[in-house]
Write an enzyme that holds these catalytic residues in place. Structure first.
Site, PDB file in Angstrom:
ATOM      1  N   THR A   9       0.833  -1.224   0.000  1.00  0.00           N
ATOM      2  CA  THR A   9       0.000   0.000   0.000  1.00  0.00           C
ATOM      3  C   THR A   9       0.857   1.260   0.000  1.00  0.00           C
ATOM      4  O   THR A   9       0.329   2.364  -0.012  1.00  0.00           O
ATOM      5  CB  THR A   9      -0.903   0.017   1.253  1.00  0.00           C
ATOM      6  OG1 THR A   9      -0.060  -0.061   2.425  1.00  0.00           O
ATOM      7  CG2 THR A   9      -1.871  -1.169   1.245  1.00  0.00           C
ATOM      8  N   GLY A  10       2.170   1.105   0.009  1.00  0.00           N
ATOM      9  CA  GLY A  10       3.077   2.265   0.013  1.00  0.00           C
ATOM     10  C   GLY A  10       3.336   2.781  -1.393  1.00  0.00           C
ATOM     11  O   GLY A  10       2.884   2.194  -2.373  1.00  0.00           O
ATOM     12  N   VAL A  12       6.188   2.948  -3.268  1.00  0.00           N
ATOM     13  CA  VAL A  12       6.947   2.042  -4.146  1.00  0.00           C
ATOM     14  C   VAL A  12       6.202   0.730  -4.343  1.00  0.00           C
ATOM     15  O   VAL A  12       6.153   0.180  -5.443  1.00  0.00           O
ATOM     16  CB  VAL A  12       8.368   1.802  -3.583  1.00  0.00           C
ATOM     17  CG1 VAL A  12       9.094   0.706  -4.377  1.00  0.00           C
ATOM     18  CG2 VAL A  12       9.174   3.091  -3.604  1.00  0.00           C
ATOM     19  N   CYS A 126      17.959   4.336  -5.389  1.00  0.00           N
ATOM     20  CA  CYS A 126      17.490   4.803  -6.700  1.00  0.00           C
ATOM     21  C   CYS A 126      18.550   5.632  -7.427  1.00  0.00           C
ATOM     22  O   CYS A 126      18.816   5.425  -8.615  1.00  0.00           O
ATOM     23  CB  CYS A 126      16.204   5.607  -6.557  1.00  0.00           C
ATOM     24  SG  CYS A 126      16.176   6.744  -5.188  1.00  0.00           S
ATOM     25  N   GLY A 157      11.110  10.719  -3.899  1.00  0.00           N
ATOM     26  CA  GLY A 157      12.083   9.845  -3.225  1.00  0.00           C
ATOM     27  C   GLY A 157      11.909   9.842  -1.714  1.00  0.00           C
ATOM     28  O   GLY A 157      12.305   8.892  -1.035  1.00  0.00           O
ATOM     29  N   LYS A 206      25.734   6.272   0.288  1.00  0.00           N
ATOM     30  CA  LYS A 206      25.149   5.147  -0.460  1.00  0.00           C
ATOM     31  C   LYS A 206      25.661   5.159  -1.900  1.00  0.00           C
ATOM     32  O   LYS A 206      26.067   4.134  -2.445  1.00  0.00           O
ATOM     33  CB  LYS A 206      23.618   5.251  -0.463  1.00  0.00           C
ATOM     34  CG  LYS A 206      22.954   4.878   0.846  1.00  0.00           C
ATOM     35  CD  LYS A 206      21.447   5.130   0.766  1.00  0.00           C
ATOM     36  CE  LYS A 206      20.755   4.881   2.101  1.00  0.00           C
ATOM     37  NZ  LYS A 206      19.309   5.236   2.064  1.00  0.00           N
ATOM     38  N   HIS A 235      14.648  11.493 -10.794  1.00  0.00           N
ATOM     39  CA  HIS A 235      15.913  12.058 -10.319  1.00  0.00           C
ATOM     40  C   HIS A 235      16.794  12.409 -11.525  1.00  0.00           C
ATOM     41  O   HIS A 235      16.805  11.680 -12.519  1.00  0.00           O
ATOM     42  CB  HIS A 235      16.671  11.039  -9.463  1.00  0.00           C
ATOM     43  CG  HIS A 235      16.060  10.736  -8.129  1.00  0.00           C
ATOM     44  ND1 HIS A 235      15.049  11.477  -7.547  1.00  0.00           N
ATOM     45  CD2 HIS A 235      16.331   9.733  -7.258  1.00  0.00           C
ATOM     46  CE1 HIS A 235      14.745  10.947  -6.367  1.00  0.00           C
ATOM     47  NE2 HIS A 235      15.493   9.890  -6.164  1.00  0.00           N
TER      48      HIS A 235
HETATM   49  C1  2RA Z   1      15.573   9.546  -1.866  1.00  0.00           C
HETATM   50  N1  2RA Z   1      17.118   7.880  -2.725  1.00  0.00           N
HETATM   51  O1  2RA Z   1      15.494   9.984  -2.999  1.00  0.00           O
HETATM   52  C2  2RA Z   1      16.338   8.285  -1.559  1.00  0.00           C
HETATM   53  C3  2RA Z   1      15.437   7.185  -1.086  1.00  0.00           C
HETATM   54  N2  2RA Z   1      14.400   6.902  -1.995  1.00  0.00           N
HETATM   55  O2  2RA Z   1      15.033  10.100  -0.889  1.00  0.00           O
END
Ligand code: 2RA
Length: 330
Positions: A9-10, A12, A126, A157, A206, A235
């Site tokens: 239900t989120g 993603v 991502c 994000g 990351k 992004h």
């Molecule tokens: C963001 N990459 O964009 C991170 C987690 N989805 O906030």
């Protein structure tokens, strides 16, 4: 093939369901999983209704694959329980990404690392996914020495609350929920996730650490600045790459054009370049503004855009599942 979507239900999780449907994934049974408060809710999938169940029920149903997007804490607790029941977990949280015993996979880059023994597989961040798809063919041919990346990341994000904050601010509503410490509309915030001791944010670390693990080369130097901007759709990343060897720009464009999962949009004379509005709801990585960095030898600039909820999360996870099925690793 029984597939569980944990976090169904989120933001993603909902996209995972959409991608499974669009790509006609060969599943015979869908198990939508969410927290207790959502148990019993109905999910529509391919014209059928499925009731959301809790974790314990889903584990007992012994799915073949469980796509997780439910946060690191939930994954740390429940991914091993699914794996013990024989399920292969593909997890979108950061919980397992840097675990040396777990694979961190972008199918176009390193799917060949996967084996039938991998029962918990990590889906990368991502902003890392879209970058390594473009880096891989160039690294194979020219050997990357160093990457400098600046990102321009969509509020999606962060999640629903961030989208709500941006839209509220855009509509003059000032007392709505705040996902960020500052206003996001008409602003940019040079912080994604918390700061670490070295002055970088977790998001930046990351990108640095995940890139090396996925590319399988700790000699690659990476530095990153990740920034939140008030856009939807995807992004964007400005990437500067120094190679061991020189390159021909036409060859670079040709190599990227021929790489699966990449669409080159690079025609500045006609104002053609990748933008989030064009990447939205697409599964490819869009590359443009390809040009030599004239300040350094063997160095290239390019601009990379992708839908962070699709290729940056849901689609990459589904593509890992597709690879497992195709390679009979399930
Ligand atoms: C963001 N990459 O964009 C991170 C987690 N989805 O906030």
């Amino acid at each position: 093939m029984k597939i569980a979507v944990v976090g169904a239900t989120g933001l993603v999780g909902t996209v995972m369901l959409k991608v499974l449907e669009e790509r006609n994934f060969p599943l015979t049974e869908l198990i939508p999983v969410a927290s207790e408060k959502s148990v019993g809710k109905e999910i529509s999938f391919k014209g059928k209704k499925y009731a959301v169940v809790n974790m314990e029920t889903a584990i007992a149903m012994r799915p073949d694959i469980a796509l997780f997007s439910a946060g690191g804490g939930t994954s740390t607790t429940y991914a091993p329980l699914f794996a013990e029941a024989g399920t292969t977990v593909i997890d979108n949280s950061s919980a397992w990404r840097m675990d040396p015993s777990k694979k961190l996979i972008v199918p176009e880059v390193n799917a060949s690392e996967l084996s039938i023994d991998d029962k918990i597989i990590a889906n990368p961040n991502c902003s890392t996914i879209q970058m390594v798809v473009a880096l891989k063919p160039l690294h194979d041919k020219y050997r990357i020495k160093r990457v400098v990346v600046s990102t321009y990341q969509s509020v999606t994000g962060t999640g629903v609350k961030a989208v709500e904050q941006m839209m509220n601010e855009r509509n003059g509503i000032t007392d709505g929920p705040m996902a960020y410490a500052y206003p996001i509309d008409l602003n940019v915030i040079p912080q994604i996730d918390v700061f670490t001791e070295n002055g970088y944010t977790k998001e930046e670390m990351k990108m640095i650490l995940e890139t090396r693990k996925i590319m399988g080369d700790d000699s690659i130097k990476v530095t990153a600045t990740t920034v939140r901007i008030p856009v939807m759709g995807g992004h964007s990343e400005s990437v500067n790459i120094e190679f061991e060897n020189d390159f021909d720009l036409a060859d670079v464009r040709d190599l990227l054009t021929k790489t699966e999962g990449i669409i080159v949009v690079d025609d500045p004379a006609n104002l053609k370049y990748p933008m989030p509005k064009d990447a939205h709801e697409k599964d490819e990585v869009f590359v443009g503004r390809i040009r030599r960095d004239e300040s350094l030898p063997n160095t290239l600039n390019m601009w990379i855009v992708a839908d962070n909820l699709r290729k940056g999360a849901a689609t990459n996870a589904v593509q890992i599942a597709e690879y497992l099925v195709k390679s009979e690793l399930i």
